[in-house]
Scaffold this motif. Sequence first.
Motif, mmCIF file in Angstrom:
data_model
loop_
_atom_site.group_PDB
_atom_site.id
_atom_site.type_symbol
_atom_site.label_atom_id
_atom_site.label_comp_id
_atom_site.label_asym_id
_atom_site.label_seq_id
_atom_site.Cartn_x
_atom_site.Cartn_y
_atom_site.Cartn_z
ATOM 1 N N PRO A 72 20.010 14.513 33.184
ATOM 2 C CA PRO A 72 19.031 14.403 34.049
ATOM 3 C C PRO A 72 18.391 15.265 35.199
ATOM 4 C CG PRO A 72 20.915 12.718 34.592
ATOM 5 C CD PRO A 72 21.438 13.863 33.482
ATOM 6 N N PHE A 73 19.018 16.308 35.048
ATOM 7 C CA PHE A 73 18.616 17.565 36.040
ATOM 8 C C PHE A 73 18.333 18.816 35.524
ATOM 9 C CE2 PHE A 73 21.967 14.440 37.970
ATOM 10 C CZ PHE A 73 21.181 13.895 38.979
ATOM 11 N N ARG A 74 18.178 18.764 34.132
ATOM 12 C CA ARG A 74 17.705 20.048 33.530
ATOM 13 C C ARG A 74 16.272 20.138 33.761
ATOM 14 N NH1 ARG A 74 21.385 19.367 28.119
ATOM 15 N NH2 ARG A 74 23.396 19.330 29.149
ATOM 16 N N ARG A 75 16.000 21.553 33.528
ATOM 17 C CA ARG A 75 14.526 21.850 33.611
ATOM 18 C C ARG A 75 14.161 21.912 35.231
ATOM 19 N NH1 ARG A 75 12.667 24.192 29.613
ATOM 20 N NH2 ARG A 75 10.680 23.991 30.143
ATOM 21 N N ARG A 76 14.906 21.961 36.123
ATOM 22 C CA ARG A 76 14.629 21.711 37.543
ATOM 23 C C ARG A 76 14.941 22.971 38.286
ATOM 24 N NH1 ARG A 76 16.098 15.496 39.419
ATOM 25 N NH2 ARG A 76 15.393 14.695 37.536
ATOM 26 N N GLY A 77 15.444 23.971 37.566
ATOM 27 C CA GLY A 77 15.809 25.365 38.310
ATOM 28 C C GLY A 77 17.300 25.398 38.647
ATOM 29 N N ILE A 78 18.091 24.553 38.432
ATOM 30 C CA ILE A 78 19.514 24.545 38.815
ATOM 31 C C ILE A 78 20.378 25.327 38.364
ATOM 32 C CG2 ILE A 78 21.300 22.938 39.082
ATOM 33 C CD1 ILE A 78 19.477 20.460 39.361
ATOM 34 N N GLY A 79 20.135 25.298 36.919
ATOM 35 C CA GLY A 79 20.973 26.532 36.301
ATOM 36 C C GLY A 79 20.584 27.672 36.637
ATOM 37 N N ARG A 80 19.415 28.180 36.848
ATOM 38 C CA ARG A 80 19.095 29.445 37.598
ATOM 39 C C ARG A 80 19.583 29.663 38.855
ATOM 40 N NH1 ARG A 80 13.712 29.120 36.982
ATOM 41 N NH2 ARG A 80 13.382 27.945 39.050
ATOM 42 N N ALA A 81 19.349 28.623 39.678
ATOM 43 C CA ALA A 81 20.009 28.691 41.053
ATOM 44 C C ALA A 81 21.581 28.898 40.897
ATOM 45 C CB ALA A 81 19.735 27.384 41.907
ATOM 46 N N ASP A 107 17.908 28.907 22.864
ATOM 47 C CA ASP A 107 16.894 29.396 23.560
ATOM 48 C C ASP A 107 16.649 28.772 25.003
ATOM 49 O OD1 ASP A 107 15.743 30.425 21.254
ATOM 50 O OD2 ASP A 107 14.732 28.573 20.417
ATOM 51 N N VAL A 108 17.246 27.534 25.243
ATOM 52 C CA VAL A 108 17.443 26.983 26.526
ATOM 53 C C VAL A 108 18.303 27.936 27.343
ATOM 54 C CG1 VAL A 108 18.072 25.089 28.052
ATOM 55 C CG2 VAL A 108 17.037 24.748 25.732
ATOM 56 N N ALA A 109 19.579 28.298 26.859
ATOM 57 C CA ALA A 109 20.490 29.383 27.904
ATOM 58 C C ALA A 109 19.715 30.408 27.956
ATOM 59 C CB ALA A 109 21.656 29.383 27.147
ATOM 60 N N LEU A 110 19.070 30.944 26.906
ATOM 61 C CA LEU A 110 18.455 32.496 27.125
ATOM 62 C C LEU A 110 17.302 32.454 28.198
ATOM 63 C CD1 LEU A 110 18.570 33.507 23.322
ATOM 64 C CD2 LEU A 110 19.836 34.441 24.943
ATOM 65 N N ALA A 111 16.659 31.329 28.077
ATOM 66 C CA ALA A 111 15.641 31.237 29.212
ATOM 67 C C ALA A 111 16.104 31.228 30.476
ATOM 68 C CB ALA A 111 14.671 30.007 28.527
ATOM 69 N N THR A 112 17.178 30.333 30.620
ATOM 70 C CA THR A 112 17.701 30.237 31.883
ATOM 71 C C THR A 112 18.369 31.630 32.407
ATOM 72 O OG1 THR A 112 18.435 27.934 31.455
ATOM 73 C CG2 THR A 112 19.639 29.060 33.250
ATOM 74 N N TYR A 113 19.102 32.207 31.759
ATOM 75 C CA TYR A 113 19.608 33.763 32.003
ATOM 76 C C TYR A 113 18.240 34.647 32.229
ATOM 77 C CZ TYR A 113 23.759 31.352 30.298
ATOM 78 O OH TYR A 113 24.932 30.564 30.115
#
Length: 132
Positions: A72-81, A107-113
């Motif tokens: 529920p918390f994906r695509r909010r910049g949490i992974g990047r933070a 693709d999701v992980a690559l975009a985050t990194y």
Amino acid sequence: MVQRYGANLSGSYLPQAEPRPLPRKYEPPPVYTSRGTKAHGHPSAGHACGVETVHPDKGAEMFLYELGVAEPFRRRGIGRALVGRLDALGRELGCYGMWVLVDSDNDVALATYRSAGGKDDGSCSVVTWDFG
């Protein structure tokens, strides 16, 4: 303690070159975890786990071992933070860089990194051993 010998395939020991001094006293690699905040009944919104590895000939680097963000918390910049927190910790510890293994079709992980400042150098292959 750094040993000055290693085993060859026949089991005999071969003398090795004098070991280079490590950047600091060697201890088992520390594992660092970074957690997001508690939200909506979840223990945390996400977590990242990194391992500081020391190479006798290169110095220390941060290995981003795992990154997870609750659905529920994906695509909010949490992974990047979270990746940013490990990046900052690696810099604080004097690491020369940070790396992560990621499937080329994730693709999701690559975009985050990439959004956290990472660059795909395209130079790696994964070689595995199955002990099962």
